[in-house]
Design an enzyme around this catalytic site. Structure first.
Site, PDB file in Angstrom:
ATOM      1  N   ARG A   1      -1.392   6.704   6.476  1.00 27.58           N
ATOM      2  CA  ARG A   1      -1.346   7.751   7.509  1.00 27.58           C
ATOM      3  C   ARG A   1      -0.092   8.619   7.468  1.00 27.58           C
ATOM      4  O   ARG A   1      -0.040   9.658   8.102  1.00 27.58           O
ATOM      5  CB  ARG A   1      -1.483   7.112   8.901  1.00 27.58           C
TER       6      ARG A   1
ATOM      7  N   ARG B   1       0.832  -1.201   0.000  1.00 27.71           N
ATOM      8  CA  ARG B   1       0.000   0.000   0.000  1.00 27.71           C
ATOM      9  C   ARG B   1       0.873   1.261   0.000  1.00 27.71           C
ATOM     10  O   ARG B   1       1.784   1.400   0.791  1.00 27.71           O
ATOM     11  CB  ARG B   1      -0.891  -0.018   1.241  1.00 27.71           C
TER      12      ARG B   1
ATOM     13  N   ARG C   1      -9.154  10.913   5.475  1.00 29.99           N
ATOM     14  CA  ARG C   1      -9.510   9.937   6.503  1.00 29.99           C
ATOM     15  C   ARG C   1     -10.270  10.577   7.667  1.00 29.99           C
ATOM     16  O   ARG C   1     -11.103   9.908   8.297  1.00 29.99           O
ATOM     17  CB  ARG C   1      -8.218   9.268   6.990  1.00 29.99           C
TER      18      ARG C   1
ATOM     19  N   ASP D   1      -8.963  -3.126   0.808  1.00 26.45           N
ATOM     20  CA  ASP D   1      -8.514  -4.001   1.883  1.00 26.45           C
ATOM     21  C   ASP D   1      -8.775  -5.436   1.464  1.00 26.45           C
ATOM     22  O   ASP D   1      -9.791  -5.723   0.826  1.00 26.45           O
ATOM     23  CB  ASP D   1      -9.238  -3.682   3.187  1.00 26.45           C
TER      24      ASP D   1
ATOM     25  N   TYR E   1      -8.090 -14.553   9.097  1.00 32.16           N
ATOM     26  CA  TYR E   1      -8.887 -13.493   9.708  1.00 32.16           C
ATOM     27  C   TYR E   1     -10.305 -13.963  10.020  1.00 32.16           C
ATOM     28  O   TYR E   1     -10.859 -13.659  11.078  1.00 32.16           O
ATOM     29  CB  TYR E   1      -8.947 -12.270   8.791  1.00 32.16           C
TER      30      TYR E   1
END
Lengths: 319, 319
Positions: free
Chosen positions: B6, B2, B15, B51, B128
């Site tokens: 941030r 990615r 965001r 994602d 997950y």
């Protein structure tokens, strides 16, 4: 790897009355939890119940264990001044409680059961102290390595001195073998491990060599570091379940013994799986100079006790 | 990895007005954050902002992202019934928002800038969904693998189908290349990876092959799996900073290109370190069939922007 732990009801019983740090610091309690798995399973060797971070306390670390969140160090090492302020220790007095535990355990253990003492590797100890707890992703630690390599090196050297002294004292107190655990060493690239970590590890094993006890080195996730690990000077190399005995043998040859490497989660499988995987490890390890059966990492809290029994039974039948 | 995140003030600005899931699910917003790093740095290729867990939602996963604690899936897969209930998806309609974003981004990107689409590998997606969040130490997942291998296999097969379909749709919507990320595949031992993970990965790359776009496979902590990784059928193999190009070349030969592998924490070093380590990667990668420069894992939130500039400058000067 640690044999005692939350998977044992007799451990949970003791733990309900004492903090984790008490278990490490009260010799009678440390002795009790060290002996529990020996009484129950009769392992060939016993491992001192302690924590790798204990020797950091007399060095100046403000260490606490918070329920559920693991270790916390409030005065993190970040600058050259922090590193300069790290105290050197005399384990006989500064870690008196640990040495008393070793003596007590050695006295109570059956004569034929070996006692293993251990310490964390300097890089791993630094990881916790610099990051202040579970270190992932190691930003502060590696920032120091990249920006202040001199400070980083003297921090590792000081921790190396603590490790050598502590393990020497543990052997003098009665341990029959020692292990150095490098939980986080595997996050280093090959050239970084070689540059920073390897010289300190070599120094430790060279200093301990005259004691004449078998020395084990274990680095988790260290499959890319096999040739470096071979150079540490340890007699036994621990491997986790990701490194195959075949790959290890290619690099180690027959000069070192290997310890490992059952995936601890196998113990959540059914009896057939546990016995099959245990046999697989035993088969794959044939042809090593020596093999010490072990899990590839620590036993997990919810491991069923019966699984450990299947595992031991399978090993004993194979003898 | 990615590119947005941030570490960019323009990302934090967007965001602050949208949830993380909005960033993935509103095509205009996904387009904006995908384009931000291209505008700022002019990379050769752009990677779709999304994602890996998004395709699980139409399959039936109840997914949320909680601030600071990462993804959470409340209806965990544990039994054969849970697996039977996993829905198969039609990405053109079920992931319409993602395909719209791909089309929109492709239209807005400079013609010479490639667009990379991606998906999680089935084992990682399963990690997950079975564990309900960040999976370490994978007890529930591996318990299923050991106790109900049939259920485990059909779960991976269903996820594999989702991955193939999603990536096909992403390519049809305009992506020029695809990547499969296997964040957790490296926790498997060699023989387990070969038995469970490899066949599903092979199936995915075989199904995508006719699309004629370059395909990359990346498994984190996969230094012990190089020969298995080679067999996946991917054109490009991503390696993290722990695997050296030399070790990769020994196994891959010159048949595959390699992507990687600067440690993301190097970007916390000083200019000299960043330039030196970037050059080291470029040097070590010489002799590969092809090399795509990349970080060995995702860019970290507090990475200084200037560090990225030093990195890019060093690469461009080396051309």
């Amino acid at each position: 790897m640690r044999q005692a732990g939350r998977y044992l009801p007799e451990y949970r019983e003791v733990r309900s009355k004492h903090s984790f740090l008490d278990l490490c610091n009260i010799p009678e309690v440390a002795t009790e939890v060290t002996l529990q798995p020996i009484r129950r399973f009769g392992f060939d060797a016993s491992i001192l119940f302690s924590d790798i971070l204990i020797p950091l306390v007399p060095m100046g670390a403000k260490l606490s264990f918070e329920e559920g969140s693991g270790p916390h160090i409030s005065n993190q090492l970040r600058t050259v001044h922090d590193v300069d302020a790290m105290r050197s220790i005399e384990p006989e007095s500064d870690l008196k409680q640990v040495m008393s535990a070793v003596k007590m355990i050695r006295k109570e253990l059956p004569e034929t059961t070996a006692l293993i003492g251990f310490a964390g590797a300097p890089f791993t100890l630094a990881s916790y102290w610099v990051e202040g707890g579970k270190p992932d992703p190691f930003v502060n630690l590696k920032t120091m390595m990249y920006r202040e390599p001199g400070t980083f090196r003297s921090m590792l050297a000081k921790l190396g001195e603590t490790v050598s002294r502590t393990l020497t004292a543990i052997v003098k107190a009665g341990a029959d073998a020692i292990q150095v655990f490098d939980t986080w060493g595997g996050v280093l690239a090959k050239h970084e491990f070689r540059e920073y970590n390897l010289p300190v590890l070599k120094g430790i094993f060279a200093q301990l060599r005259p004691l004449g006890v078998p020395m084990t080195y274990f680095v988790k996730d260290g499959g890319h570091l096999l040739s470096e690990v071979k150079e540490t000077g340890a007699d036994v190399i621990g491997i986790d379940w990701r490194t195959s005995f075949g790959d290890a043998r290619k690099v180690f040859g027959k000069k070192v013994s290997v310890q490992g490497n059952l995936d601890p989660t196998v113990l959540f499988g059914d009896e057939k799986t546990i016995r099959r995987e245990t046999r697989r490890v035993l088969e794959e390890a044939k042809g090593q100079a020596g093999h010490i059966f072990n899990l590839g990492h620590g036993i997990l809290p919810k491991t069923p006790i019966q699984s450990v029994e299947f595992l031991i039974d399978e090993i004993r039948c194979a003898r």
